[in-house]
Structure formats: C-alpha cells, structure tokens
Design a protein around this motif. Structure first.
Motif, PDB file in Angstrom:
ATOM      1  N   ILE A  66       6.524  -7.978  -6.159  1.00  0.00           N
ATOM      2  CA  ILE A  66       5.250  -7.626  -5.541  1.00  0.00           C
ATOM      3  C   ILE A  66       4.601  -6.444  -6.257  1.00  0.00           C
ATOM      4  O   ILE A  66       3.382  -6.422  -6.458  1.00  0.00           O
ATOM      5  N   PHE A  67       5.401  -5.496  -6.675  1.00  0.00           N
ATOM      6  CA  PHE A  67       4.849  -4.303  -7.330  1.00  0.00           C
ATOM      7  C   PHE A  67       4.391  -4.616  -8.754  1.00  0.00           C
ATOM      8  O   PHE A  67       3.368  -4.096  -9.210  1.00  0.00           O
ATOM      9  N   ARG A  68       5.115  -5.504  -9.422  1.00  0.00           N
ATOM     10  CA  ARG A  68       4.679  -5.940 -10.750  1.00  0.00           C
ATOM     11  C   ARG A  68       3.378  -6.735 -10.644  1.00  0.00           C
ATOM     12  O   ARG A  68       2.455  -6.552 -11.450  1.00  0.00           O
ATOM     13  N   ASP A  69       3.299  -7.602  -9.654  1.00  0.00           N
ATOM     14  CA  ASP A  69       2.096  -8.416  -9.473  1.00  0.00           C
ATOM     15  C   ASP A  69       0.873  -7.553  -9.153  1.00  0.00           C
ATOM     16  O   ASP A  69      -0.235  -7.826  -9.620  1.00  0.00           O
ATOM     17  N   LEU A  70       1.068  -6.537  -8.319  1.00  0.00           N
ATOM     18  CA  LEU A  70      -0.046  -5.698  -7.881  1.00  0.00           C
ATOM     19  C   LEU A  70      -0.348  -4.554  -8.840  1.00  0.00           C
ATOM     20  O   LEU A  70      -1.407  -3.933  -8.754  1.00  0.00           O
ATOM     21  N   GLY A  71       0.599  -4.275  -9.712  1.00  0.00           N
ATOM     22  CA  GLY A  71       0.411  -3.142 -10.620  1.00  0.00           C
ATOM     23  C   GLY A  71       0.564  -1.805  -9.918  1.00  0.00           C
ATOM     24  O   GLY A  71      -0.088  -0.825 -10.279  1.00  0.00           O
ATOM     25  N   THR A  72       1.438  -1.780  -8.898  1.00  0.00           N
ATOM     26  CA  THR A  72       1.689  -0.549  -8.158  1.00  0.00           C
ATOM     27  C   THR A  72       3.147  -0.135  -8.334  1.00  0.00           C
ATOM     28  O   THR A  72       4.012  -0.969  -8.591  1.00  0.00           O
ATOM     29  N   PRO A  73       3.448   1.147  -8.155  1.00  0.00           N
ATOM     30  CA  PRO A  73       4.836   1.609  -8.254  1.00  0.00           C
ATOM     31  C   PRO A  73       5.665   1.091  -7.078  1.00  0.00           C
ATOM     32  O   PRO A  73       5.109   0.677  -6.057  1.00  0.00           O
ATOM     33  N   PRO A  74       6.989   1.117  -7.184  1.00  0.00           N
ATOM     34  CA  PRO A  74       7.847   0.742  -6.058  1.00  0.00           C
ATOM     35  C   PRO A  74       7.571   1.629  -4.840  1.00  0.00           C
ATOM     36  O   PRO A  74       7.006   2.720  -4.971  1.00  0.00           O
ATOM     37  N   LEU A  75       7.982   1.164  -3.681  1.00  0.00           N
ATOM     38  CA  LEU A  75       7.746   1.902  -2.447  1.00  0.00           C
ATOM     39  C   LEU A  75       8.305   3.316  -2.512  1.00  0.00           C
ATOM     40  O   LEU A  75       9.453   3.529  -2.897  1.00  0.00           O
ATOM     41  N   GLU A  87      -5.673   3.019  -1.572  1.00  0.00           N
ATOM     42  CA  GLU A  87      -5.372   1.601  -1.774  1.00  0.00           C
ATOM     43  C   GLU A  87      -4.907   1.004  -0.452  1.00  0.00           C
ATOM     44  O   GLU A  87      -4.148   1.633   0.286  1.00  0.00           O
ATOM     45  N   VAL A  88      -5.336  -0.235  -0.181  1.00  0.00           N
ATOM     46  CA  VAL A  88      -4.952  -0.955   1.034  1.00  0.00           C
ATOM     47  C   VAL A  88      -4.484  -2.345   0.614  1.00  0.00           C
ATOM     48  O   VAL A  88      -5.254  -3.113   0.030  1.00  0.00           O
ATOM     49  N   ILE A  89      -3.229  -2.662   0.902  1.00  0.00           N
ATOM     50  CA  ILE A  89      -2.635  -3.921   0.464  1.00  0.00           C
ATOM     51  C   ILE A  89      -2.241  -4.748   1.673  1.00  0.00           C
ATOM     52  O   ILE A  89      -1.415  -4.324   2.490  1.00  0.00           O
ATOM     53  N   VAL A  90      -2.848  -5.927   1.817  1.00  0.00           N
ATOM     54  CA  VAL A  90      -2.538  -6.842   2.915  1.00  0.00           C
ATOM     55  C   VAL A  90      -1.695  -7.988   2.363  1.00  0.00           C
ATOM     56  O   VAL A  90      -2.130  -8.707   1.456  1.00  0.00           O
ATOM     57  N   THR A  91      -0.491  -8.166   2.901  1.00  0.00           N
ATOM     58  CA  THR A  91       0.324  -9.313   2.506  1.00  0.00           C
ATOM     59  C   THR A  91       0.389 -10.302   3.666  1.00  0.00           C
ATOM     60  O   THR A  91       0.397  -9.915   4.832  1.00  0.00           O
ATOM     61  N   HIS A  92       0.426 -11.583   3.329  1.00  0.00           N
ATOM     62  CA  HIS A  92       0.509 -12.636   4.349  1.00  0.00           C
ATOM     63  C   HIS A  92       1.492 -13.685   3.855  1.00  0.00           C
ATOM     64  O   HIS A  92       1.233 -14.379   2.869  1.00  0.00           O
ATOM     65  N   THR A  93       2.640 -13.780   4.508  1.00  0.00           N
ATOM     66  CA  THR A  93       3.673 -14.735   4.134  1.00  0.00           C
ATOM     67  C   THR A  93       3.714 -15.879   5.142  1.00  0.00           C
ATOM     68  O   THR A  93       3.803 -15.642   6.349  1.00  0.00           O
TER      69      THR A  93
END
Length: 272
Positions: free
Chosen positions: A215-224, A152-158
C-alpha cells in the motif's frame, strides 16, 4: 438506481428517542448492498463520522433499529446511509424494500468514536474501511475540517468483488469536480480500493497490503509512523482486530474524545 415514488404508508409517530424521516432516494448497488437518503430534522446535530440508530417500527409498535454510520457530511441537508442486505436479518430484510416516500426511524442521539476529536494532530490521515465500513469515510471525506487538519487523506475500501466498490465514482471523479470541495481538497485525497476474491489492480486484504508494504509503495507514502500518521478504522470485527494489532505493534496508541490518540476504530456495528 431504484428511484421511484411510492405512496406513503400510514404515518409513524415520533417518540422521545426517534425522529420520523421520509425516504427521498434509494440506490440498489448489488443484490447485497444498497444506500438510501432521508429528510433530516433541523434539530439533529452530529459530527461527521458518527452513527445513529436507524430502523422501522415492528407490527407490535416497538422500534426495530440498528447502528448506521451517517454517510452524508454533517453540513448536508439530508441523511444518507449505506447498508448490507441480510436475507434473514430482522431489520435489513425489511429495510431493503423501502421506497421513496416511506418513513424510517432516525435516532436523536448521534454517537461514535470515528471523529476527528479522538485523534491527536498529525500529517497524514488513513481511513481504512471494509464493506459498508466505507460509510463514515463518505461523511468525513466531504468534511472541510479534515483537510484543514491533515496534509494527506487516504481512504481505503476493501471488498470481495469489484462490483462491491460502491461510491468509487465519488472518490475518483466527483469530489475533484465539486464546486465547493474541490479547491479545498486539492491533491490531498487519495482513494485506494482493493478486492480480495477477484482480479483487480490491487488485490488482497488491507492487513496483508500493510504488512507487505504494498500500500505504501502504491501510494508513494512512507510506512506507518505514529509520529505523523493517524488512522481511523471501520469494518468487520476480524479485520479490525488484526488492524488494531498491526498498529499497536508499530507503537500507535488508541484514542478517544476524552483522550485523543493515534488511531480510533468503531466497534458498534452488528449485521442484522
């Protein structure tokens, strides 16, 4: 798009430290953000995620340069850069006026910490960027090796305002339709834009979204988790300090090419 042809100024002379390249494309996104591309000397080799010195020659014949992440991937035939416009900045007050056909200086020695070799193997790669700190992710998101190394590759842009979400179409549409990259990327890439000063589907600083778990809820991924997650960070100094502390608090170890770790960050950028 501001893609106009202009008469070339007097030719710059290459030096031992710089290539002289020609501007091929300019895009003014907003009153404070723009991108440009240049030709690329065949002798320039870099890893996706690295930066080079970019700039112009001053009237006294000395170079005026600053560090820019290369926004194009290492395999591309041109070089792309993503820049802010600082009204009184020594460099960007001039650089923002470049036109197609103009010449710029490109440093011969790419460097930087935002490279895959600075990270240990992992399952999930987060690339956390604010403002023009998106630039290295524009390069890495188009680098085949990224998808060979991570599931998985997640790009965030704030950004502050919605209009500052430049390159949104690249992540939301273009890469999925790219003839070469789409099959390799598949469903591995996720794009997570956030806005801090306007209403948007995701609002808030990336540090707050991590802390709250949104962010993890939105992406459906576990916490860091340092056991499986790897993180790259690029952006303003204050947010990098906060992000780094969040990772350290969770047991992540900073890495380097000499000693790969769980996260890397870029400290080389100053707004000029």
């Amino acid at each position: 798009m501001n893609d106009v042809t202009a008469a070339a100024p007097p030719a710059l002379k290459a030096s031992g430290a710089f290539y002289v390249e020609t501007v091929t494309w300019v895009q003014h996104w907003t009153e404070s953000l723009f991108s440009f591309r240049t030709t690329r000397d065949p002798g320039l080799r870099f890893s996706s995620g690295q930066f080079v010195m970019v700039g112009l020659m001053k009237e006294d014949g000395k170079p005026l340069v600053r560090a820019y992440s290369v926004a194009s991937p290492s395999w591309h035939e041109e070089l792309e850069f993503y820049s802010i416009k600082v009204p009184d900045g020594p460099l960007t007050s001039r650089l923002q006026n470049i036109k197609v056909g103009d010449q710029v200086l490109i440093g011969r020695k790419p460097t930087g910490t935002l490279v895959l070799d600075g990270l240990k193997p992992g399952k999930r790669l987060y690339m956390l960027g604010t403002g023009t700190g998106l630039a290295p992710w524009l390069s890495l998101a188009r680098e085949p090796e990224v998808y060979e190394r991570f599931d998985e590759v997640i790009v965030t842009h704030t950004v502050r305002q919605v209009k500052d979400l430049n390159y949104r179409e690249l992540f939301e549409e273009e890469l999925a339709n790219d003839e070469v990259l789409s099959e390799l990327i598949g469903d591995k890439l996720k794009y997570y834009p956030t806005v801090t000063r306007e209403d948007f589907r995701t609002k808030g600083r990336i540090t707050d979204l991590i802390e709250s778990g949104q962010i993890f809820r939105d992406l459906g991924t576990p916490p860091l988790d340092p056991a499986v997650d790897r993180v790259m960070m690029c952006g303003g100094p204050s947010v990098l300090v906060d992000l780094k502390q969040q990772l350290l608090d969770r047991g992540f170890v900073e890495g380097s090419i000499a000693n790969p770790g769980d996260f890397v960050l870029e400290k080389a950028f100053v707004e000029t």
